[in-house]
Scaffold this motif. Sequence first.
Motif, mmCIF file in Angstrom:
data_model
loop_
_atom_site.group_PDB
_atom_site.id
_atom_site.type_symbol
_atom_site.label_atom_id
_atom_site.label_comp_id
_atom_site.label_asym_id
_atom_site.label_seq_id
_atom_site.Cartn_x
_atom_site.Cartn_y
_atom_site.Cartn_z
ATOM 1 N N PRO A 63 0.686 -0.891 -0.048
ATOM 2 C CA PRO A 63 -0.301 0.216 -0.241
ATOM 3 C C PRO A 63 0.885 1.024 -0.011
ATOM 4 O O PRO A 63 1.823 1.408 0.583
ATOM 5 C CB PRO A 63 -0.826 0.147 1.490
ATOM 6 C CG PRO A 63 0.060 -1.535 1.998
ATOM 7 C CD PRO A 63 0.491 -1.719 1.506
ATOM 8 N N TYR B 39 -9.260 3.351 -0.521
ATOM 9 C CA TYR B 39 -8.358 2.810 0.326
ATOM 10 C C TYR B 39 -9.103 2.821 1.558
ATOM 11 O O TYR B 39 -10.116 3.217 2.279
ATOM 12 C CB TYR B 39 -7.058 4.237 0.516
ATOM 13 C CG TYR B 39 -5.832 4.208 0.862
ATOM 14 C CD1 TYR B 39 -4.845 3.372 -0.034
ATOM 15 C CD2 TYR B 39 -6.039 3.302 1.739
ATOM 16 C CE1 TYR B 39 -3.287 3.418 -0.106
ATOM 17 C CE2 TYR B 39 -4.669 3.484 3.173
ATOM 18 C CZ TYR B 39 -3.603 3.280 2.458
ATOM 19 O OH TYR B 39 -2.261 3.507 2.402
ATOM 20 N N ASP C 103 -4.345 -0.695 -0.061
ATOM 21 C CA ASP C 103 -5.528 0.105 -1.259
ATOM 22 C C ASP C 103 -5.336 -0.985 -2.330
ATOM 23 O O ASP C 103 -6.480 -0.605 -2.369
ATOM 24 C CB ASP C 103 -3.987 1.213 -2.048
ATOM 25 C CG ASP C 103 -3.537 1.973 -2.929
ATOM 26 O OD1 ASP C 103 -5.386 1.864 -3.518
ATOM 27 O OD2 ASP C 103 -2.690 1.925 -3.597
ATOM 28 N N SER D 23 -9.906 -2.500 -2.343
ATOM 29 C CA SER D 23 -9.112 -2.576 -1.141
ATOM 30 C C SER D 23 -9.788 -3.900 -0.026
ATOM 31 O O SER D 23 -10.588 -3.930 -0.212
ATOM 32 C CB SER D 23 -9.039 -1.625 -0.706
ATOM 33 O OG SER D 23 -8.357 -0.084 -1.373
ATOM 34 N N LEU E 274 -7.480 6.991 -2.489
ATOM 35 C CA LEU E 274 -6.191 6.903 -2.595
ATOM 36 C C LEU E 274 -5.970 8.140 -3.096
ATOM 37 O O LEU E 274 -6.976 9.630 -3.480
ATOM 38 C CB LEU E 274 -5.934 6.588 -3.657
ATOM 39 C CG LEU E 274 -3.862 6.671 -4.153
ATOM 40 C CD1 LEU E 274 -2.854 6.236 -2.600
ATOM 41 C CD2 LEU E 274 -3.314 5.741 -4.966
#
Length: 289
Positions: A115, A225, A240, A249, A268
Motif C-alpha cells: 500500500p 483505500y 490500497d 481494497s 487514495l
Amino acid sequence: MLKQRMILAGAMLVLGTALLAPGFEGQAGEKQVDKKQKKKGEPKKIALFSKAGELTEGDDKDTSALTGNSRRKVYKVNLEKDKTYQFDLKSNDFDAFLRLEDSAGKELAYNDDAPGLNTLDSRIVYTAGMTGEFRVVATSFSGKLGKFALMVSEVSSPPTPAGFNAKPIELKLTDGKATYDGELTDKDAMLAGRRYKVFIVAFEEGKTYQITQSGNGNKGIFDSYLFLEDSAGARLAENDDFMSGSLASRVLHKATKTGAYRVICTTLGGTPPFGKFTLEVVEKSGKKK
C-alpha cells in the motif's frame, strides 16, 4: 503504467538472535538494526531478518486460491504477542505476493502490491495476537519464477491517522456478513483532501474477518483505500490495491479481542474524492479458539 522497481539498499548492524527458525526451505537470519534515516512520524523499525531466495520449478505450489499456480517458499517465524511486525517481499523478476499464516497453515493476512508504494512488491504489517510460531509464504501473483528478497522487521505501533472522527455508521453482521452500498460526496468529512466514511462493526476474539471496499459503477476511476482501527482509533491495518489489476481494497484481520472495530472507507490521495462504493465485511473463520 508499469510500476517502478525498488532496489533494496542500506547497511545493517548485528544485534542478536534470529527471528526465523530453521525449517522448511528457510535458514535462520540475524537480528539487525536498520540504519536508514527515518522520516518524521514514521514508526521506528528494527530489521530482524533478511533473506535472498529464488522461486524455482522444484518448489511446491501455493495453496491459496489467488496464487494456486505459483511456486512458493515457506519460512517459520516466531512472533511475540502485541508486537507489530513488517514483512516485505521484493523481486525484480516477478509480481511479489506475500502471505502470513498461523502455525496450522490458516491464512491471517496477505498482500499483492504494498500500500502506498508504486511497485509490484508486497508488504504486510501485522500485530501478533499471540506468542508463537507463524508461517511466512513468499510466492508470485502471476506464477513467474525468479529471485526475491524477504525482510522481516519489528516496528513500533503505526501512527494513528488523526482526524477520522466523523459520526460512525453501525454495521451488523447477519449470518457472518454485512454489506453497505453507498457513496462518498462533498457532504462527507474530509482529511488530507480525501472524503471518508467511518463504520463500526463488532468482531469476536479468535475469528478472522475479510473487509473489502470496491468502486461501484465508477468505471475504474474510484481508487479505494481502507483503514481498520481498534475502538480507540489505533491503526491495525490498511490497504490500497489488494491484488494486481484491481482498485479495490481488502484487509484480512484476526480479532485479538471481542469488541467494536472501526472501518474507514476513503480514496487514495490524488484520485477523485467522490464516488459510489461497496463495503463488505465477511466472517471467514469458524468457532473461536
